[in-house]
Design an enzyme around this catalytic site. Structure first.
Site, PDB file in Angstrom:
ATOM      1  N   TYR A 154      13.758  44.966  23.603  1.00  0.00           N
ATOM      2  CA  TYR A 154      13.939  43.523  23.465  1.00  0.00           C
ATOM      3  C   TYR A 154      12.931  43.025  22.436  1.00  0.00           C
ATOM      4  O   TYR A 154      11.729  42.971  22.701  1.00  0.00           O
ATOM      5  CB  TYR A 154      13.744  42.861  24.830  1.00  0.00           C
ATOM      6  CG  TYR A 154      13.841  41.351  24.876  1.00  0.00           C
ATOM      7  CD1 TYR A 154      14.336  40.596  23.812  1.00  0.00           C
ATOM      8  CD2 TYR A 154      13.449  40.664  26.022  1.00  0.00           C
ATOM      9  CE1 TYR A 154      14.429  39.224  23.880  1.00  0.00           C
ATOM     10  CE2 TYR A 154      13.529  39.282  26.099  1.00  0.00           C
ATOM     11  CZ  TYR A 154      14.012  38.566  25.032  1.00  0.00           C
ATOM     12  OH  TYR A 154      14.089  37.200  25.107  1.00  0.00           O
ATOM     13  N   THR A 181      14.180  33.262  29.030  1.00  0.00           N
ATOM     14  CA  THR A 181      14.778  32.102  29.680  1.00  0.00           C
ATOM     15  C   THR A 181      14.485  32.064  31.169  1.00  0.00           C
ATOM     16  O   THR A 181      14.548  31.010  31.793  1.00  0.00           O
ATOM     17  CB  THR A 181      16.297  32.095  29.426  1.00  0.00           C
ATOM     18  OG1 THR A 181      16.528  32.043  28.014  1.00  0.00           O
ATOM     19  CG2 THR A 181      16.989  30.916  30.077  1.00  0.00           C
ATOM     20  N   LYS A 201      18.057  44.297  21.891  1.00  0.00           N
ATOM     21  CA  LYS A 201      18.385  42.872  21.841  1.00  0.00           C
ATOM     22  C   LYS A 201      17.515  42.271  20.753  1.00  0.00           C
ATOM     23  O   LYS A 201      16.288  42.266  20.848  1.00  0.00           O
ATOM     24  CB  LYS A 201      18.102  42.179  23.179  1.00  0.00           C
ATOM     25  CG  LYS A 201      18.337  40.667  23.117  1.00  0.00           C
ATOM     26  CD  LYS A 201      17.872  39.952  24.375  1.00  0.00           C
ATOM     27  CE  LYS A 201      17.991  38.434  24.204  1.00  0.00           C
ATOM     28  NZ  LYS A 201      17.456  37.695  25.380  1.00  0.00           N
TER      29      LYS A 201
END
Length: 310
Positions: A142, A53, A171
């Protein structure tokens, strides 16, 4: 970095904030500081910068370090700081992770290397190198195959977890919910897991997840944090109600490529000075804006304009 020694205490809604740019495309540190303050005021349980993001691949190494520094300064030790420090090259990943450690990050969120499509052996070697370089810094894998074109297998995660005490969690940004369960089963339920898929944030808590790193917290941080709190307080119906109330904003985020829709809304609310996204991303199209505005109207009560207490 008061949470670094106890990563298990890092849970709840970790907001992966956008990286604001000026209308001319320069890093906007004033808007970034304001976003971080808003996240704290809204009850977010931690802040991340530099994940998908945050448009990291469109920034220089120096810009990413500057953004991390701004967030670290604004957070202090109030809530955990979990910067994304991964890159397509190991050299840059090590440099960014070193800077995060020096800035007081509580843990480093390291994305699987993108574009190169490594084997599972290559992924093990990648994370093994990072973990060996920073034995005093908790590392979180991640996994985001939609962005990187590689999916780290549960067996590989377990191998890394058992090889390094400082690889403490993952994550998971995959829509394969079985993957979540396989990782926790193989790594142990004390392994830390956060969801990066908005509509799997609440379900993950039911199988032992610690929370979520959800782009949705950019738009409705108070509601996303409250959803977690309601669940852990035992008000599951209240949490489920918020989950469904947030649905339109989840759809809004992905009308076009994230974070362009979120930045459009944040700029319109006065949270950032500009909705600028760097190439190859572009501003939402007219058709996209029509959908964004319609979805926004459905959840207007969960959005708070600038200057109003969240």
């Amino acid at each position: 970095m008061r949470f670094r020694s106890d990563p298990a205490s890092i849970r709840g809604s970790i907001a992966p904030v956008v990286t604001p740019f000026t209308a001319e495309g320069e890093l906007d540190t004033d808007s970034l500081r304001a976003l971080v303050r808003w996240q704290k005021e809204s009850g977010s349980h931690g802040v991340s910068i530099g994940g998908s993001t945050g448009e990291p691949s469109a920034q220089s190494l120096e810009e990413r370090v500057t953004a991390m520094r701004v967030v670290a300064e604004e957070l202090g030790d109030a809530i955990p700081f979990l910067p994304g420090t991964g890159s397509a090259t190991l050299k840059q990943t090590l440099e960014l992770t070193d800077q995060a450690r020096k800035l007081g990050a509580d843990l480093a969120l390291v994305i699987t290397p993108y574009y190169s499509r490594p084997t599972q052996e290559g992924l093990f070697a990648w994370y093994d190198a990072v973990a060996r370089e920073f034995p005093d810094l908790p590392i979180v894998i991640y996994n985001v195959p939609s962005r990187t074109a590689v999916d780290i297998a549960p067996d590989t995660v377990a191998k890394l977890r058992h090889a390094h005490d400082n690889i403490v969690g993952i994550k998971e940004t995959t829509k394969d919910f079985e993957h979540f369960s396989h990782v926790l089963h193989k790594c142990g339920r004390d392994f830390l897991m956060w969801s990066g898929i908005e509509l799997l944030c609440l379900p993950l808590l039911a199988i032992g997840g610690r929370g979520f790193v959800s782009a949705l917290a950019n738009l409705a941080p108070a509601a996303v944090a409250r959803m977690y709190e309601l669940y852990v307080e035992g008000d599951h119906e209240g949490a489920i109600d918020l989950h469904y109330r947030l649905h339109p904003l989840v759809e809004l985020l992905f009308v076009e490529t994230n974070p362009a829709p979120a930045k459009h809304v944040l700029a319109d609310l006065g949270r950032i000075s500009s909705a600028h996204v760097r190439p190859p991303l572009v501003q939402p199209t007219p058709a996209g804006l029509e959908k964004i505005n319609a979805l926004r109207a459905q959840a207007a009560d969960l959005l708070v304009p600038s200057g109003v207490n969240a």
